[in-house]
Design a protein around this motif. Structure first.
Motif, PDB file in Angstrom:
ATOM      1  N   ALA A   1       0.834  -1.202   0.000  1.00  0.00           N
ATOM      2  CA  ALA A   1       0.000   0.000   0.000  1.00  0.00           C
ATOM      3  C   ALA A   1       0.869   1.252   0.000  1.00  0.00           C
ATOM      4  N   TYR A   2       1.928   1.231   0.780  1.00  0.00           N
ATOM      5  CA  TYR A   2       2.845   2.377   0.826  1.00  0.00           C
ATOM      6  C   TYR A   2       3.481   2.607  -0.545  1.00  0.00           C
ATOM      7  N   ARG A   3       3.931   1.527  -1.176  1.00  0.00           N
ATOM      8  CA  ARG A   3       4.592   1.642  -2.479  1.00  0.00           C
ATOM      9  C   ARG A   3       3.661   2.276  -3.511  1.00  0.00           C
ATOM     10  N   LEU A   4       2.396   1.866  -3.502  1.00  0.00           N
ATOM     11  CA  LEU A   4       1.434   2.403  -4.460  1.00  0.00           C
ATOM     12  C   LEU A   4       1.072   3.855  -4.157  1.00  0.00           C
ATOM     13  N   MET A   5       0.943   4.174  -2.862  1.00  0.00           N
ATOM     14  CA  MET A   5       0.488   5.508  -2.471  1.00  0.00           C
ATOM     15  C   MET A   5       1.531   6.590  -2.750  1.00  0.00           C
ATOM     16  N   VAL A   6       2.816   6.243  -2.633  1.00  0.00           N
ATOM     17  CA  VAL A   6       3.843   7.286  -2.776  1.00  0.00           C
ATOM     18  C   VAL A   6       4.269   7.510  -4.226  1.00  0.00           C
ATOM     19  N   ARG A   7       3.766   6.692  -5.137  1.00  0.00           N
ATOM     20  CA  ARG A   7       4.198   6.819  -6.536  1.00  0.00           C
ATOM     21  C   ARG A   7       4.029   8.240  -7.069  1.00  0.00           C
ATOM     22  N   GLY A   8       2.868   8.817  -6.828  1.00  0.00           N
ATOM     23  CA  GLY A   8       2.595  10.112  -7.432  1.00  0.00           C
ATOM     24  C   GLY A   8       2.975  11.314  -6.601  1.00  0.00           C
ATOM     25  N   CYS A   9       3.408  11.082  -5.348  1.00  0.00           N
ATOM     26  CA  CYS A   9       3.687  12.247  -4.505  1.00  0.00           C
ATOM     27  C   CYS A   9       5.117  12.287  -3.977  1.00  0.00           C
ATOM     28  N   HIS A  10       5.932  11.299  -4.332  1.00  0.00           N
ATOM     29  CA  HIS A  10       7.319  11.305  -3.877  1.00  0.00           C
ATOM     30  C   HIS A  10       8.047  12.510  -4.485  1.00  0.00           C
ATOM     31  N   PRO A  11       8.872  13.214  -3.696  1.00  0.00           N
ATOM     32  CA  PRO A  11       9.590  14.392  -4.223  1.00  0.00           C
ATOM     33  C   PRO A  11      10.421  14.098  -5.461  1.00  0.00           C
ATOM     34  N   ASP A  12      10.836  12.838  -5.643  1.00  0.00           N
ATOM     35  CA  ASP A  12      11.648  12.490  -6.811  1.00  0.00           C
ATOM     36  C   ASP A  12      10.810  11.999  -7.987  1.00  0.00           C
ATOM     37  N   SER A  13       9.469  12.026  -7.821  1.00  0.00           N
ATOM     38  CA  SER A  13       8.618  11.443  -8.859  1.00  0.00           C
ATOM     39  C   SER A  13       8.387  12.386 -10.035  1.00  0.00           C
ATOM     40  N   ARG A  14       8.744  13.652  -9.877  1.00  0.00           N
ATOM     41  CA  ARG A  14       8.552  14.623 -10.952  1.00  0.00           C
ATOM     42  C   ARG A  14       9.854  15.376 -11.208  1.00  0.00           C
ATOM     43  N   PRO A  15      10.029  15.890 -12.401  1.00  0.00           N
ATOM     44  CA  PRO A  15      11.236  16.681 -12.689  1.00  0.00           C
ATOM     45  C   PRO A  15      11.360  17.842 -11.707  1.00  0.00           C
ATOM     46  N   GLY A  16      12.543  18.016 -11.175  1.00  0.00           N
ATOM     47  CA  GLY A  16      12.753  19.101 -10.224  1.00  0.00           C
ATOM     48  C   GLY A  16      12.373  18.740  -8.806  1.00  0.00           C
ATOM     49  N   GLY A  17      11.892  17.506  -8.591  1.00  0.00           N
ATOM     50  CA  GLY A  17      11.563  17.071  -7.237  1.00  0.00           C
ATOM     51  C   GLY A  17      10.415  17.832  -6.622  1.00  0.00           C
ATOM     52  N   GLU A  18       9.365  18.133  -7.436  1.00  0.00           N
ATOM     53  CA  GLU A  18       8.264  18.950  -6.942  1.00  0.00           C
ATOM     54  C   GLU A  18       7.032  18.108  -6.621  1.00  0.00           C
ATOM     55  N   GLY A  19       7.234  16.935  -6.059  1.00  0.00           N
ATOM     56  CA  GLY A  19       6.101  16.117  -5.649  1.00  0.00           C
ATOM     57  C   GLY A  19       5.365  16.757  -4.482  1.00  0.00           C
ATOM     58  N   ASP A  20       4.260  16.145  -4.089  1.00  0.00           N
ATOM     59  CA  ASP A  20       3.467  16.650  -2.966  1.00  0.00           C
ATOM     60  C   ASP A  20       4.155  16.234  -1.670  1.00  0.00           C
ATOM     61  N   ARG A  21       5.061  17.085  -1.190  1.00  0.00           N
ATOM     62  CA  ARG A  21       5.889  16.723  -0.039  1.00  0.00           C
ATOM     63  C   ARG A  21       5.053  16.485   1.218  1.00  0.00           C
ATOM     64  N   SER A  22       4.050  17.309   1.438  1.00  0.00           N
ATOM     65  CA  SER A  22       3.227  17.176   2.636  1.00  0.00           C
ATOM     66  C   SER A  22       2.509  15.824   2.658  1.00  0.00           C
ATOM     67  N   ARG A  23       1.935  15.437   1.517  1.00  0.00           N
ATOM     68  CA  ARG A  23       1.239  14.147   1.448  1.00  0.00           C
ATOM     69  C   ARG A  23       2.235  12.997   1.588  1.00  0.00           C
ATOM     70  N   PHE A  24       3.389  13.146   0.982  1.00  0.00           N
ATOM     71  CA  PHE A  24       4.419  12.111   1.085  1.00  0.00           C
ATOM     72  C   PHE A  24       4.824  11.897   2.545  1.00  0.00           C
ATOM     73  N   GLU A  25       5.002  12.984   3.278  1.00  0.00           N
ATOM     74  CA  GLU A  25       5.400  12.873   4.681  1.00  0.00           C
ATOM     75  C   GLU A  25       4.298  12.231   5.516  1.00  0.00           C
ATOM     76  N   SER A  26       3.041  12.547   5.213  1.00  0.00           N
ATOM     77  CA  SER A  26       1.916  11.953   5.934  1.00  0.00           C
ATOM     78  C   SER A  26       1.840  10.451   5.681  1.00  0.00           C
ATOM     79  N   ILE A  27       2.014  10.050   4.425  1.00  0.00           N
ATOM     80  CA  ILE A  27       1.985   8.622   4.079  1.00  0.00           C
ATOM     81  C   ILE A  27       3.148   7.895   4.745  1.00  0.00           C
ATOM     82  N   SER A  28       4.319   8.505   4.734  1.00  0.00           N
ATOM     83  CA  SER A  28       5.505   7.878   5.331  1.00  0.00           C
ATOM     84  C   SER A  28       5.333   7.703   6.837  1.00  0.00           C
ATOM     85  N   LYS A  29       4.761   8.706   7.492  1.00  0.00           N
ATOM     86  CA  LYS A  29       4.525   8.621   8.933  1.00  0.00           C
ATOM     87  C   LYS A  29       3.542   7.494   9.248  1.00  0.00           C
TER      88      LYS A  29
END
Length: 345
Positions: A279-307
């Motif tokens: 579930a974690y692997r699937l959820m972070v696909r689109g919001c990981h800071p490295d998932s987009r050029p320039g590292g502009e993923g949804d950092r807040s959502r990524f941190e919430s999922i990681s926590k």
């Protein structure tokens, strides 16, 4: 934690008697709850809030906790639990053993063949030390100036004088403490500085020793005693469980926190470690800071999922874990407060 429940002392092997003895908090009977080759020592306890009780009452309970560990140690190896730890009922204690098995076994391995001795070094005559500081040239000179000062200036001068005496005392304490640590380092696996609650104490140390090295340590302490003659009084406490170096912290997680983490990862009400990781692997696909050029993923959502991911992993052992509110006895985490370090304070 408020309310009735079970007080936790430490972990043992199940080969010891199921009833350890009537030396728990308030002389309650200590019994063992066992699961898969491990036991946790507990006693019933009334409503207590260790964070708010008067200091004298708190110190009395700390002493009772230590006495209980020493009594348990006579029966076999002990991995202590942090003072003041309570769980709601036997189910939570047993879940703790199942969920924390790997960390508990790791702590047993680290303490295998080791013991702890505590040393408290005090000024033999504290008032004499203060008098000696008062005769130092700088302080004597300042005292003479205070006598000649105006009434308004004397109050401020007395505060300054008090600070000078305190600084002189700290300098004495530091020099003696360094010498004591140096004298004990060579006969210890590790030394740790403990909290000082009395200004007459020079240093309070926990020493981690290999079993069989107690006599050599006592010899080093006797040499220090002869060296400082009537200036320092030493008190040796132990042998003790290695609780100053390897203590486990237990926490029961609130339902709302668990439920929020489960929903964040879009998990059902029962899941395994594999389910949580997928579930974690699937959820972070689109919001990981490295998932987009320039590292502009949804950092807040990524941190919430990681926590949420980290929290749920701590609750899972080899078996599936239930996130239904009625199964809350399973939601316990166990962490190491290990703080052993070579050298002195």
């Amino acid at each position: 934690m408020d309310g009735n429940g079970l007080y936790l002392y430490g972990f043992m092997r199940p080969s010891v008697p199921l009833r350890v003895g009537p030396f728990g908090l308030d002389n309650r009977e200590i019994i063992l709850k066992s699961v898969r080759g491990l036991s946790v020592a507990v006693s019933e306890v009334g409503a207590q809030d260790f964070t708010r009780m008067p200091q004298q009452t708190l110190l009395r309970y700390v002493a009772q906790h230590q006495r209980a560990l020493e009594g348990m140690m006579a029966l076999g190896p002990v991995v202590p639990v942090k003072f003041g730890t309570l769980v709601g009922h036997a189910g939570a204690a047993e879940a703790l053993l199942a969920r924390g098995e790997a960390r508990i076994l790791e702590a047993f391995e680290k303490t295998r063949g080791k013991t702890e001795l505590d040393v408290v070094a005090r000024f033999s005559d504290f008032e004499r030390e203060l008098r000696e500081i008062g005769t130092e040239e700088a302080i004597s000179h300042f005292r003479r100036e205070v006598v000649l000062a105006s009434q308004a200036a004397r109050q401020k001068a007395r505060i300054t004088l008090g600070k000078m005496v305190k600084a002189g005392l700290e300098q004495k304490r530091k020099g003696l403490a360094e010498a004591i640590v140096e004298g004990l380092q060579g006969v210890s696996v590790a030394l740790k500085s403990l909290e000082i609650r009395d200004e007459a104490v020079i240093v309070s140390l926990a020493a981690l020793l290999e079993e069989g090295e107690t006599t050599r340590f006592e010899g080093a302490l006797e040499a220090l005693d002869r060296r400082f003659e009537d200036r320092v009084t030493f008190r040796l406490i132990g042998p003790l469980p290695c609780n100053s170096f390897y203590t486990l912290s237990v926490q029961q997680i609130d339902f709302d926190e668990v439920d929020c983490a489960r929903k964040c990862l879009d998990l059902p009400e029962q899941a395994t470690v594999s389910d949580i990781r997928e579930a974690y692997r699937l959820m972070v696909r689109g919001c990981h800071p490295d998932s987009r050029p320039g590292g502009e993923g949804d950092r807040s959502r990524f941190e919430s999922i990681s926590k949420s991911y980290r929290l749920l992993l701590t609750l899972c052992g080899d078996d599936p874990v239930s996130f239904v509110k009625g199964d809350g006895s399973q939601w316990v985490t166990i962490q190491s407060l290990e703080s052993a370090g070579r050298g002195g304070p």
